[in-house]
Design a protein around this motif. Structure first.
Motif, PDB file in Angstrom:
ATOM      1  N   ARG A 158       0.832  -1.207   0.000  1.00 38.89           N
ATOM      2  CA  ARG A 158       0.000   0.000   0.000  1.00 38.89           C
ATOM      3  C   ARG A 158       0.863   1.252   0.000  1.00 38.89           C
ATOM      4  N   ALA A 159       1.898   1.251   0.838  1.00 39.05           N
ATOM      5  CA  ALA A 159       2.760   2.432   0.939  1.00 39.05           C
ATOM      6  C   ALA A 159       3.468   2.729  -0.379  1.00 39.05           C
ATOM      7  N   LEU A 160       3.741   1.695  -1.167  1.00 41.32           N
ATOM      8  CA  LEU A 160       4.430   1.878  -2.442  1.00 41.32           C
ATOM      9  C   LEU A 160       3.488   2.278  -3.564  1.00 41.32           C
ATOM     10  N   GLY A 161       2.181   2.247  -3.288  1.00 38.79           N
ATOM     11  CA  GLY A 161       1.213   2.689  -4.290  1.00 38.79           C
ATOM     12  C   GLY A 161       0.558   1.582  -5.082  1.00 38.79           C
ATOM     13  N   ALA A 162       0.738   0.327  -4.686  1.00 39.72           N
ATOM     14  CA  ALA A 162       0.144  -0.790  -5.407  1.00 39.72           C
ATOM     15  C   ALA A 162      -1.343  -0.901  -5.094  1.00 39.72           C
ATOM     16  N   ALA A 163      -2.113  -1.369  -6.077  1.00 43.67           N
ATOM     17  CA  ALA A 163      -3.523  -1.665  -5.849  1.00 43.67           C
ATOM     18  C   ALA A 163      -3.629  -2.974  -5.074  1.00 43.67           C
ATOM     19  N   THR A 164      -4.616  -3.074  -4.168  1.00 36.85           N
ATOM     20  CA  THR A 164      -4.740  -4.275  -3.349  1.00 36.85           C
ATOM     21  C   THR A 164      -5.849  -5.210  -3.828  1.00 36.85           C
ATOM     22  N   HIS A 165      -6.682  -4.759  -4.770  1.00 41.56           N
ATOM     23  CA  HIS A 165      -7.687  -5.645  -5.355  1.00 41.56           C
ATOM     24  C   HIS A 165      -7.035  -6.412  -6.498  1.00 41.56           C
ATOM     25  N   PRO A 166      -7.204  -7.739  -6.570  1.00 42.86           N
ATOM     26  CA  PRO A 166      -6.460  -8.529  -7.562  1.00 42.86           C
ATOM     27  C   PRO A 166      -6.696  -8.115  -9.008  1.00 42.86           C
ATOM     28  N   VAL A 167      -7.935  -7.794  -9.380  1.00 44.57           N
ATOM     29  CA  VAL A 167      -8.211  -7.414 -10.765  1.00 44.57           C
ATOM     30  C   VAL A 167      -7.563  -6.076 -11.087  1.00 44.57           C
ATOM     31  N   ARG A 168      -7.722  -5.094 -10.202  1.00 43.12           N
ATOM     32  CA  ARG A 168      -7.126  -3.772 -10.443  1.00 43.12           C
ATOM     33  C   ARG A 168      -5.605  -3.858 -10.456  1.00 43.12           C
ATOM     34  N   ALA A 169      -5.045  -4.666  -9.561  1.00 42.06           N
ATOM     35  CA  ALA A 169      -3.591  -4.824  -9.521  1.00 42.06           C
ATOM     36  C   ALA A 169      -3.084  -5.494 -10.795  1.00 42.06           C
ATOM     37  N   ALA A 170      -3.802  -6.510 -11.280  1.00 42.83           N
ATOM     38  CA  ALA A 170      -3.396  -7.193 -12.506  1.00 42.83           C
ATOM     39  C   ALA A 170      -3.491  -6.255 -13.703  1.00 42.83           C
ATOM     40  N   ARG A 171      -4.537  -5.445 -13.757  1.00 41.32           N
ATOM     41  CA  ARG A 171      -4.675  -4.482 -14.852  1.00 41.32           C
ATOM     42  C   ARG A 171      -3.557  -3.443 -14.811  1.00 41.32           C
ATOM     43  N   ALA A 172      -3.118  -3.086 -13.595  1.00 43.75           N
ATOM     44  CA  ALA A 172      -1.998  -2.146 -13.476  1.00 43.75           C
ATOM     45  C   ALA A 172      -0.718  -2.762 -14.034  1.00 43.75           C
TER      46      ALA A 172
END
Length: 275
Positions: A105-119
């Protein structure tokens, strides 16, 4: 952050066995999203040696981590040791709960799997600094002292070091240098003395910030505490009178050490994050 990159980059998806066991559905969903958009090879390394080999043999594939903060730290540590950390952006799909994905979270990553994968597929590249200690260990987020006081610390490690660590400290120290539970420390930032046994501190937080190390110290002044913030390239913490201390790095507790020096490496790696 840079502009979005086009899709189609080959990726090596490194799945933590713990993530697969903890939340296999999130892992499956993330892999489906990645596989639909990118040439993908997925592996589940069963040991640190397996992980090291997978990274060394990845070729042009960009590493993508599916796991918690500890797993991300292991991957970045190995890439740093292999001198390939800056070769390509690292993708991250956090899988875990609570403090186990606080660094993500602190590094700015998305924590929802779909949103993180799309990122990972079409996100932006965030250039990040790295703290590296004098034994080659990397810190992605922050170092904190005293470690055992932090509610964010890994609970398993915390239980071990808070119950046993003090006994180890006392056992290893010579009789004339037995240390108290919280020994006074000597802290230097680029050679500037910030704290020592004569000028003790209550706590320290260290993290990289815009190409330098930001040191925040809560210094003792009688019964009150005075905050002090300093920017430096290198920070050294040592136990007073040769004593031992522990610290918390990325919410994991260290074994007792006599001294540790952290140096900031500016723009050392890149993380793919949501736009």
């Amino acid at each position: 952050m840079s502009a979005e990159r086009s899709v189609g980059e080959p990726v090596l998806v490194l799945v933590s066995p713990a993530a697969l066991s903890h939340d296999g559905e999130s892992v499956r969903v993330a892999r489906d999203v990645l596989g639909a958009a990118l040439p993908m090879k997925a592996v589940v390394p069963q040991s640190l040696l397996d992980l090291e080999r997978a990274l060394a043999r990845r070729g042009r594939r960009r590493p993508v981590v599916i796991g918690d903060d500890r797993y991300l730290q292991q991957v970045v540590q190995l890439l740093h040791q292999q001198a390939t950390l800056d070769a390509a952006p690292v993708g991250l799909i956090p899988v875990g709960r609570g403090h186990r994905i606080e660094v993500a979270r602190a590094l700015g990553a998305a924590t929802h799997p779909v949103r993180a994968a799309r990122a990972v597929v079409s996100g932006a590249d965030r250039l990040l600094d790295l703290l590296v200690d004098d034994h080659g260990g990397v810190v992605l987020d922050a170092v904190r002292i005293p470690a055992a006081c932090s509610p964010r610390a890994n609970t398993v490690a915390s239980a071990w070091w808070t119950t046993v660590g003090r006994r180890v400290v006392r056992a290893l120290a010579p009789p004339s240098a037995r240390v108290p539970a919280q020994p006074p420390l000597r802290v230097e930032a680029d050679g500037r003395l910030l704290a020592d046994p004569a000028h003790p501190m209550r706590g320290l937080a260290l993290r990289s910030s815009e190409g330098s190390a930001e040191v925040r110290i809560s210094a003792r002044n009688g019964r009150s505490a005075i905050p002090l913030t300093v920017q430096a390239r290198q920070v050294t913490v040592a136990g007073g009178a040769g004593g031992l201390f522990t610290y918390e790095a990325d919410h994991a507790l260290s074994p007792p050490v006599h001294e540790r020096t952290w140096t900031v490496e500016p723009s050392a790696w890149t993380l793919r994050v949501p736009v």
